[in-house]
Design a protein around this motif. Sequence first.
Motif, PDB file in Angstrom:
ATOM      1  N   GLU A  61       0.839  -1.186   0.000  1.00 42.72           N
ATOM      2  CA  GLU A  61       0.000   0.000   0.000  1.00 42.72           C
ATOM      3  C   GLU A  61       0.881   1.245   0.000  1.00 42.72           C
ATOM      4  N   ARG A  62       0.452   2.219  -0.797  1.00 46.35           N
ATOM      5  CA  ARG A  62       1.216   3.465  -0.895  1.00 46.35           C
ATOM      6  C   ARG A  62       0.281   4.647  -0.702  1.00 46.35           C
ATOM      7  N   GLY A  63       0.866   5.728  -0.217  1.00 42.75           N
ATOM      8  CA  GLY A  63       0.109   6.962  -0.134  1.00 42.75           C
ATOM      9  C   GLY A  63      -0.137   7.502  -1.533  1.00 42.75           C
ATOM     10  N   THR A  64      -1.096   8.385  -1.662  1.00 41.92           N
ATOM     11  CA  THR A  64      -1.469   8.874  -2.987  1.00 41.92           C
ATOM     12  C   THR A  64      -0.339   9.622  -3.660  1.00 41.92           C
ATOM     13  N   ASN A  65       0.565  10.220  -2.907  1.00 41.69           N
ATOM     14  CA  ASN A  65       1.650  10.995  -3.489  1.00 41.69           C
ATOM     15  C   ASN A  65       2.942  10.195  -3.660  1.00 41.69           C
ATOM     16  N   GLN A  66       2.972   8.971  -3.158  1.00 40.65           N
ATOM     17  CA  GLN A  66       4.193   8.181  -3.243  1.00 40.65           C
ATOM     18  C   GLN A  66       4.256   7.488  -4.599  1.00 40.65           C
ATOM     19  N   PRO A  67       5.357   7.633  -5.317  1.00 39.67           N
ATOM     20  CA  PRO A  67       5.439   7.007  -6.635  1.00 39.67           C
ATOM     21  C   PRO A  67       5.509   5.490  -6.517  1.00 39.67           C
ATOM     22  N   SER A  68       5.084   4.810  -7.591  1.00 36.88           N
ATOM     23  CA  SER A  68       5.231   3.364  -7.640  1.00 36.88           C
ATOM     24  C   SER A  68       6.716   3.026  -7.736  1.00 36.88           C
ATOM     25  N   LEU A  69       7.035   1.762  -7.528  1.00 38.12           N
ATOM     26  CA  LEU A  69       8.427   1.328  -7.619  1.00 38.12           C
ATOM     27  C   LEU A  69       8.983   1.612  -9.009  1.00 38.12           C
ATOM     28  N   GLU A  70       8.180   1.322 -10.051  1.00 39.03           N
ATOM     29  CA  GLU A  70       8.633   1.564 -11.427  1.00 39.03           C
ATOM     30  C   GLU A  70       8.911   3.044 -11.665  1.00 39.03           C
ATOM     31  N   GLU A  71       8.027   3.905 -11.158  1.00 43.73           N
ATOM     32  CA  GLU A  71       8.210   5.351 -11.335  1.00 43.73           C
ATOM     33  C   GLU A  71       9.435   5.852 -10.577  1.00 43.73           C
ATOM     34  N   ALA A  72       9.627   5.342  -9.362  1.00 41.83           N
ATOM     35  CA  ALA A  72      10.763   5.778  -8.549  1.00 41.83           C
ATOM     36  C   ALA A  72      12.082   5.366  -9.178  1.00 41.83           C
ATOM     37  N   VAL A  73      12.153   4.129  -9.669  1.00 46.90           N
ATOM     38  CA  VAL A  73      13.374   3.647 -10.321  1.00 46.90           C
ATOM     39  C   VAL A  73      13.624   4.424 -11.605  1.00 46.90           C
ATOM     40  N   GLY A  74      12.573   4.639 -12.389  1.00 42.99           N
ATOM     41  CA  GLY A  74      12.722   5.386 -13.636  1.00 42.99           C
ATOM     42  C   GLY A  74      13.213   6.801 -13.411  1.00 42.99           C
ATOM     43  N   THR A  75      12.661   7.462 -12.395  1.00 42.54           N
ATOM     44  CA  THR A  75      13.089   8.828 -12.067  1.00 42.54           C
ATOM     45  C   THR A  75      14.550   8.859 -11.655  1.00 42.54           C
ATOM     46  N   ALA A  76      14.964   7.890 -10.846  1.00 46.27           N
ATOM     47  CA  ALA A  76      16.361   7.833 -10.397  1.00 46.27           C
ATOM     48  C   ALA A  76      17.299   7.630 -11.580  1.00 46.27           C
ATOM     49  N   ILE A  77      16.936   6.743 -12.512  1.00 44.81           N
ATOM     50  CA  ILE A  77      17.778   6.490 -13.687  1.00 44.81           C
ATOM     51  C   ILE A  77      17.891   7.753 -14.537  1.00 44.81           C
ATOM     52  N   ARG A  78      16.769   8.408 -14.774  1.00 34.54           N
ATOM     53  CA  ARG A  78      16.795   9.616 -15.608  1.00 34.54           C
ATOM     54  C   ARG A  78      17.643  10.713 -14.969  1.00 34.54           C
ATOM     55  N   GLU A  79      17.488  10.919 -13.657  1.00 38.49           N
ATOM     56  CA  GLU A  79      18.259  11.962 -12.981  1.00 38.49           C
ATOM     57  C   GLU A  79      19.757  11.656 -13.012  1.00 38.49           C
ATOM     58  N   LEU A  80      20.126  10.396 -12.820  1.00 37.10           N
ATOM     59  CA  LEU A  80      21.539  10.021 -12.880  1.00 37.10           C
ATOM     60  C   LEU A  80      22.094  10.215 -14.283  1.00 37.10           C
ATOM     61  N   ARG A  81      21.310   9.857 -15.284  1.00 45.77           N
ATOM     62  CA  ARG A  81      21.759  10.015 -16.676  1.00 45.77           C
ATOM     63  C   ARG A  81      21.955  11.492 -17.030  1.00 45.77           C
ATOM     64  N   LEU A  82      20.989  12.310 -16.665  1.00 44.57           N
ATOM     65  CA  LEU A  82      21.069  13.737 -16.989  1.00 44.57           C
ATOM     66  C   LEU A  82      22.182  14.427 -16.213  1.00 44.57           C
ATOM     67  N   ARG A  83      22.445  13.968 -15.001  1.00 40.53           N
ATOM     68  CA  ARG A  83      23.512  14.553 -14.186  1.00 40.53           C
ATOM     69  C   ARG A  83      24.862  14.453 -14.900  1.00 40.53           C
ATOM     70  N   HIS A  84      25.031  13.373 -15.667  1.00 41.86           N
ATOM     71  CA  HIS A  84      26.297  13.174 -16.378  1.00 41.86           C
ATOM     72  C   HIS A  84      26.227  13.632 -17.834  1.00 41.86           C
TER      73      HIS A  84
END
Length: 200
Positions: free
Chosen positions: A4-27
């Motif tokens: 169960e997740r709160g309404t504002n908490q991203p799903s696991l897929e969304e959280a992982v995707g966001t982390a990958i994109r931020e790491l990629r853009l950082r470099h």
Amino acid sequence: MEQERGTNQPSLEEAVGTAIRELRLRHGLTLAQVAEKAGISRGMLSKIENGQTSAGMDTLSRIARALGVSMSMLFSKYDATTTSAQHIRKGAGMEVVRRGTKSGHTYQLLAYDQGPIKAFEPFLITIEDDSERYPTFEHPGNEFLYMLEGQIEYRVGQETYLLEPGDALSFQGDVPHGPERLIACPIKFLSVIVYPRAPE
């Protein structure tokens, strides 16, 4: 059973995707560069970044290695972890993709998993031959180079420096810099980028 997740908490897929994109853009890396290093299609990587598909552990492992982070960093926005000392044995640094990779530079990342905001990045950089045009780099923070093998002319801004084994060079990362001329290959040097601290 789905957690169960709160309404504002991203799903696991969304959280992982966001982390990958931020790491990629950082470099400053493109989808194509990371996808090629990870051995997946650009379209698949885009779907993973946008949380549109659930990637297997093997795929995530290859993406993490391409970005120079451990698997746990991909889950940092979903399940933060803590780390202590890290021991990287000789030859065991992660080979990662960076902007100079296509120019024949090999990057081994010698430390990773520093939390959501990286304080520094130490690389062992190897240049085997003089076959490609050299990239110019600019990035936040300061950079320190230490020559281990070979000879290289390295440009920082308008100045060029001859670097031989045992020589060190430090400079501000936002000044354009990069190899000017390779004199004796193979060339190996340590590059440590120290990022500015975020204001508290």
